[in-house]
Design a protein around this motif. Structure first.
Motif: not given
Ligand code: NAD
Length: 500
Positions: A170, A172, A196, A199, A247-249, A252, A271-272, A304, A402, A468
């Motif tokens: 997830t 932050w 997880k 961090e 959920t992340g970038s 990732s 993702l983003g 996002c 983004e 969503w």
């Molecule tokens: P991030 O990708 O930096 O981190 C997200 C998670 O992925 C963290 O827990 C991180 O430790 C983990 N991660 C990073 N590298 C990884 C790897 N190599 N393998 C596995 N896990 C890894 O994203 P962020 O900066 O924490 O969050 C912001 C991003 O999340 C933005 O791009 C945003 O648009 C996206 N987001 C999307 C939604 C959605 O519903 N689509 C919702 C919230 C946030």
């Protein structure tokens, strides 16, 4: 566009009461129903972005920690999957009740770790409770194709089964809410999981594990803290994990999809986004401006689905910018406890603050103009001025990438086809909004925009009943709604020969 001077915002500050360490979760990972201290573990600093103070440290997990948690989740999966829907539902209702009882603590912890205004942290906790309640109800009312003879003398029955053990990663920006969007449907569908958290913001997820420790059987929910490329990557590659949900970038997302390829596990990616806000010449411009005050700047724009990329018909652009700037200048920026009316807090970390300011510097260097805002706010905390950028050169990076901060870009278009093409030209496809009083246009344009959610005359309104998730670079898989329950389960066809 009209010339408007740049103004600096101020941060409303209070005598912030010292952080109460008594609300912190226990130290260590949560594995097999208990917190497991890792006395030799390196610690990751957890920082309050409004005060820049270190609140605590959490364990920098290892692949061995993940393996222990996966073993616990694997051991727990059969008995959890065998519970009948009513039993799982009652447990999830009890989970929702427990979170509701602990609302105050969760709001304080989430605000301290993310810098969110208490109103936003409160929305997050309320959304978390509703997600568990929705899934507790929905799991008892699932439907599938009718059983019947689809081949002569053969009765077909479609079963919905859990996948097994799910790995979850997830971000932050909504630490507790994003955890709930995964944990609730995953448990409702009969799976166990290892999560997880980011961090940077692991505290509310660890607190949730502490609060639910006596409600969930041991091993059903496990939390391992640490870094993405270590803990997240091991979850994605672990042979005993059946699906990885992140959920992340975009970066990732690509990394976990690569790590998941060897074991061919399912991948679920949220993702983003770079949501276009398409404003036609017949739109109610006051409604657009007041709606964007929330939809663009909620959670400091670290959202996002944020309404961050305005495309407005050239004939009403000046009028819209004037209205939008007036709204943005009224935003109350402040530290979390500076009042229930604080609308915008700091960015989550120094690194993210530097990234957002870098985007702004590049945009201004490329020829964009800040109609309001445009830089940092002096003083303690990672505060950035709520910003509206205009006069953008075509294709400027700030209109395509983004930014994930309190920044809105405004571009113009001259006809409907151009509006749709421009809305679809970014690599993301998470959400979009269109603003018009024309019924034909509202249906046609919504259908032609490539995004998983399209709002008409609204933006950023969500409900647990509706799915969503994105298209294109925004990933695949759906959070919320019965579609999430489908994603976290598999169909099995059982066919009985009853011919004589
Ligand atoms: P991030 O990708 O930096 O981190 C997200 C998670 O992925 C963290 O827990 C991180 O430790 C983990 N991660 C990073 N590298 C990884 C790897 N190599 N393998 C596995 N896990 C890894 O994203 P962020 O900066 O924490 O969050 C912001 C991003 O999340 C933005 O791009 C945003 O648009 C996206 N987001 C999307 C939604 C959605 O519903 N689509 C919702 C919230 C946030």
């Amino acid at each position: 566009m009209s010339i408007i001077d740049q103004t600096a915002s101020v941060v409303r500050r209070t005598e912030t009461p010292a952080f109460d360490p008594a609300i912190l979760p226990p130290a260590g990972h949560f594995i097999d129903g208990a917190f497991v201290e890792a006395p030799d573990a390196e610690l990751l600093d957890i920082v309050n972005p409004a005060s820049e103070e270190v609140i605590t440290g959490v364990a920098n997990g290892t692949t061995a920690d993940v393996d222990r948690a996966v073993a616990a989740a694997t051991k727990a999966k059969d008995s959890w999957a065998r519970l009948v829907p009513k039993e799982r539902s009652e447990i999830l209702h009890a989970v929702a009740d427990r979170i509701a009882e602990s609302r105050g603590v969760l709001v304080r912890l989430e605000s301290a770790n993310t810098g969110k205004p208490v109103s936003v942290a409160g929305d997050d906790v309320d959304g978390t409770i509703d997600t568990f309640r929705f899934m507790a109800g929905a799991l008892r009312a699932r439907t599938s194709m009718a059983a019947g003879d689809y081949a002569e003398n053969h009765l077909s029955v479609i079963l919905r089964e859990p996948l097994g053990v799910i790995g979850v990663v997830t971000p932050w920006n909504y630490p507790l809410l994003m955890a709930a969007w995964k944990i609730a449907p995953i448990l409702a569908a009969g799976n166990t999981l290892v999560i997880k958290p980011s961090e940077q913001t692991p505290l509310s997820t660890l607190k949730l594990a502490e609060l639910l420790g006596d409600l969930l059987p041991a091993g059903v929910l496990n939390v391992v803290t640490g870094l993405g490329p270590v803990v997240g990557s091991r979850l994605a590659s672990h042979p005993d994990i059946d699906m990885i949900a992140l959920t992340g970038s975009v970066g990732s997302g690509r990394a976990v999809a690569r790590d998941a390829a060897e074991s061919l596990k399912r991948v679920h990616l949220e993702l983003g986004g770079k949501a276009p806000v398409v404003v036609f010449d017949d739109a109610d411009l006051d409604l657009v401006a007041t709606s964007l005050r929330v939809a663009s700047f909620y959670n400091s724009g670290q959202e996002c689905g944020a309404a961050c990329r305005v495309l407005v018909h050239e004939s009403v652009a000046d009028q819209l910018v004037d209205r939008l700037v007036a709204q943005v200048r009224e935003l109350v920026v402040g530290v979390p406890d500076a009042g229930d009316d604080v609308e915008v807090g700091p960015l989550v970390s120094k690194a993210h603050y530097d990234r957002v300011l870098g985007h702004l510097e590049r945009a201004l260097a490329e020829g964009a103009r800040a109609a309001t805002g445009g830089g940092a706010i002096d003083g303690t905390g990672y505060f950035v001025q709520p910003t509206v950028l205009v006069d953008m050169p075509v294709g400027a990076a700030c209109t395509q990438e983004e930014i994930f901060g309190p920044v809105v870009t405004v571009e113009t278009f001259s006809d409907e086809d151009e509006a749709i093409a421009r809305a679809n030209e970014v690599p993301f496809g998470l959400s979009a909004s269109i603003w018009t009083e024309n019924a034909r246009r509202s249906h046609d344009v919504a259908a032609r925009i490539d995004a998983g959610t399209v709002w008409v005359n609204s933006h950023l309104v969500l409900a647990n009943e509706v799915p969503w998730g994105g298209f294109k670079g925004s990933g695949y898989g759906r959070d919320l709604s019965i579609y999430a329950l489908d994603d976290y389960s598999r169909t099995k066809h059982v066919m009985y020969n009853h011919g004589r």
